[in-house]
Design a protein around this motif. Structure first.
Motif, short mmCIF file in Angstrom:
data_model
loop_
_atom_site.label_atom_id
_atom_site.label_comp_id
_atom_site.label_asym_id
_atom_site.label_seq_id
_atom_site.Cartn_x
_atom_site.Cartn_y
_atom_site.Cartn_z
N SER A 1 27.53 -35.88 0.38
CA SER A 1 28.95 -35.53 0.43
C SER A 1 29.27 -34.23 -0.29
O SER A 1 29.87 -33.32 0.29
CB SER A 1 29.80 -36.68 -0.12
OG SER A 1 29.81 -37.76 0.78
N PRO A 2 28.88 -34.06 -1.58
CA PRO A 2 29.18 -32.78 -2.24
C PRO A 2 28.43 -31.60 -1.65
O PRO A 2 28.97 -30.49 -1.59
CB PRO A 2 28.77 -33.03 -3.70
CG PRO A 2 27.87 -34.21 -3.67
CD PRO A 2 28.32 -35.05 -2.53
N LEU B 1 27.50 -31.28 1.50
CA LEU B 1 28.18 -30.98 2.76
C LEU B 1 29.47 -30.20 2.50
O LEU B 1 29.77 -29.23 3.21
CB LEU B 1 28.49 -32.27 3.51
CG LEU B 1 29.23 -32.15 4.84
CD1 LEU B 1 28.42 -31.32 5.84
CD2 LEU B 1 29.54 -33.53 5.42
N ALA B 2 30.21 -30.60 1.49
CA ALA B 2 31.45 -29.90 1.17
C ALA B 2 31.19 -28.48 0.70
O ALA B 2 31.96 -27.56 0.99
CB ALA B 2 32.23 -30.68 0.11
N ALA B 3 30.07 -28.28 -0.02
CA ALA B 3 29.79 -26.96 -0.59
C ALA B 3 29.08 -26.02 0.37
O ALA B 3 29.38 -24.82 0.43
CB ALA B 3 28.94 -27.12 -1.86
N GLY C 1 27.88 -27.06 3.86
CA GLY C 1 27.87 -27.43 5.26
C GLY C 1 26.55 -28.06 5.69
O GLY C 1 25.67 -28.35 4.88
N TYR C 2 26.43 -28.24 7.00
CA TYR C 2 25.24 -28.90 7.54
C TYR C 2 23.97 -28.09 7.33
O TYR C 2 22.88 -28.65 7.20
CB TYR C 2 25.44 -29.17 9.04
CG TYR C 2 26.47 -30.23 9.32
CD1 TYR C 2 26.22 -31.57 9.02
CD2 TYR C 2 27.70 -29.91 9.89
CE1 TYR C 2 27.16 -32.55 9.27
CE2 TYR C 2 28.65 -30.89 10.16
CZ TYR C 2 28.38 -32.20 9.84
OH TYR C 2 29.31 -33.17 10.08
N ALA D 1 34.69 -37.22 5.49
CA ALA D 1 34.05 -37.02 4.20
C ALA D 1 33.69 -38.35 3.52
O ALA D 1 32.83 -38.39 2.63
CB ALA D 1 34.96 -36.20 3.29
N SER D 2 34.33 -39.44 3.94
CA SER D 2 34.05 -40.76 3.35
C SER D 2 32.91 -41.49 4.05
O SER D 2 32.44 -42.51 3.55
CB SER D 2 35.30 -41.63 3.40
OG SER D 2 36.36 -41.04 2.68
#
Length: 378
Positions: free
Chosen positions: A143-144, A146-148, A150-151, A236-237
């Protein structure tokens, strides 16, 4: 062995790659076709890889396996498209085939050589639990990351972990059954011995069938992220809720080898939990889904141990690969059924329908155990 198991599944793409496919524009049917590509590749190489593992170095195959998977993950994030996804699944499927049967044979023969074959189910179950805990850790980190980043960041990290897994594979101990004066097995002799065991021993065939059904249907766990998404949670969850199911799966692996005489009723409970949890359509129902997948993991370890106890060393990886071949065949049918059913039903209904084969298997096992008790009493 535990280091290899952890690194093999500490792949940050695992909890979200189905979502990656969907966000690239692929439909549920297209995603299912990718899973079919994966399974077809795996079972096409399943039997040859089992023979290779009985003839050549099992450790070498376990080194190559994660390198192929890592190459596939790199393709996914560098060239996100249907063609790249399909090519990645071909590479991953080839790597999966090289490992299937090979690890089981390596571990069982090593334990048998030191007089501890009875610990096989517990050791393999705990190894699977370690693998699933790696998925848990990857889900928590995904999760973090991906947020920072991306894929692409997820994919590059996954490639690095696969390379580390290959290094760990090089240090696995390998024990072969033959002595110095015993000739090296040939491809032909291994195939003949494996076929003789499957054809001539009913106990081997029934153990094979149990592994095929339980492991094959469990391939539908690839749709768990879509099941989670169907409950209405934010993207995101998704990794965190997939984590709930993975924890349940890991607990089942850790408990492997215990209470196997209750296989039929426990498997039936797992089927009911899967149906109720999936059909509810709420995030809370994922707790029941987690229990179900824990039961299925525990049952897979029991089925695998039953099979290993009934086959001989000379073609152990080959016969185990026959089970893998059958499991992949069932997986292809399950993926095809999901793709077809997605035209009329959502993820919850389709996952709930997967409870049926588990329930049927539980009934058959229960009836078989009952007949066995009756015969012993007579």
């Amino acid at each position: 062995m535990y280091a290899y198991a952890f690194l093999e599944d500490f792949v940050l793409l695992y909890p979200v790659y189905a979502v990656l496919f969907a966000e690239t524009g692929l439909s549920p049917a297209a995603i299912s076709s990718l899973f079919v590509t994966w399974s077809v590749t795996t079972f096409s190489l399943e039997l040859p890889s089992g023979v290779w593992a009985d003839v050549f170095s099992r450790r070498l195959l376990l080194v190559v396996s994660p390198l192929l998977a890592g190459a596939g993950f790199g393709l996914w994030v560098l060239f996100p498209s249907y063609a790249a996804f399909a090519a990645g699944f071909v590479l991953w499927g080839a790597g999966t085939a090289l490992r299937s049967g090979t690890m089981q044979a390596l571990v069982y023969e090593r334990l048998e050589r030191v007089g501890a074959a009875g610990a096989y189910a517990r050791l393999m179950g705990r190894s699977e639990a370690v693998s699933l805990l790696a998925v848990v850790a990857a889900s928590a980190v995904a999760s973090p990351v991906l947020a920072a980043g991306g894929y692409r960041a997820l994919g590059l990290a996954s490639v690095a972990v696969c390379a580390a897994c290959a290094v760990a594979g090089w240090f696995l101990p390998e024990s072969r059954g033959g002595g110095e004066d015993e000739p090296e097995p040939s491809l032909g002799s291994v195939v003949r011995q494996g076929w003789a065991q499957v054809r001539g021993e009913a106990a081997v065939r029934w153990a094979l069938l149990l592994v095929v059904v339980v492991e094959g249907v469990t391939a539908l766990d690839e749709y768990v992220p879509l099941l989670v998404r169907s409950t209405g949670v934010a993207a995101a969850s998704v990794p965190l809720l997939v984590l709930v199911v993975t924890v349940g799966d890991a607990v089942g692996g850790w408990l492997a080898g215990r209470g196997v005489r209750w296989l039929a009723p426990v498997l039936a409970v797992g089927a009911v939990c899967l149906a109720v949890g999936s059909l509810g359509g709420r995030p809370g129902g994922l707790v029941l889904v987690a229990v179900a997948f824990g039961v299925f993991r525990w049952a897979m370890a029991a089925a695998d141990a039953r099979l290993q106890d009934r086959i001989g060393d000379g073609a152990r990886a080959t016969v185990t690969s026959v089970a893998g071949f059958g499991s992949e065949t069932v997986a292809v049918l399950a993926f095809a059924g999901y793709a077809l059913g997605s035209r009329w039903a959502g993820a919850g209904v389709l996952m709930g329908a997967a409870a049926v084969p588990y329930l049927v298997t539980a009934v058959v096992l229960g009836l078989g155990a009952r007949r066995g008790r009756v015969h012993r009493e007579m």
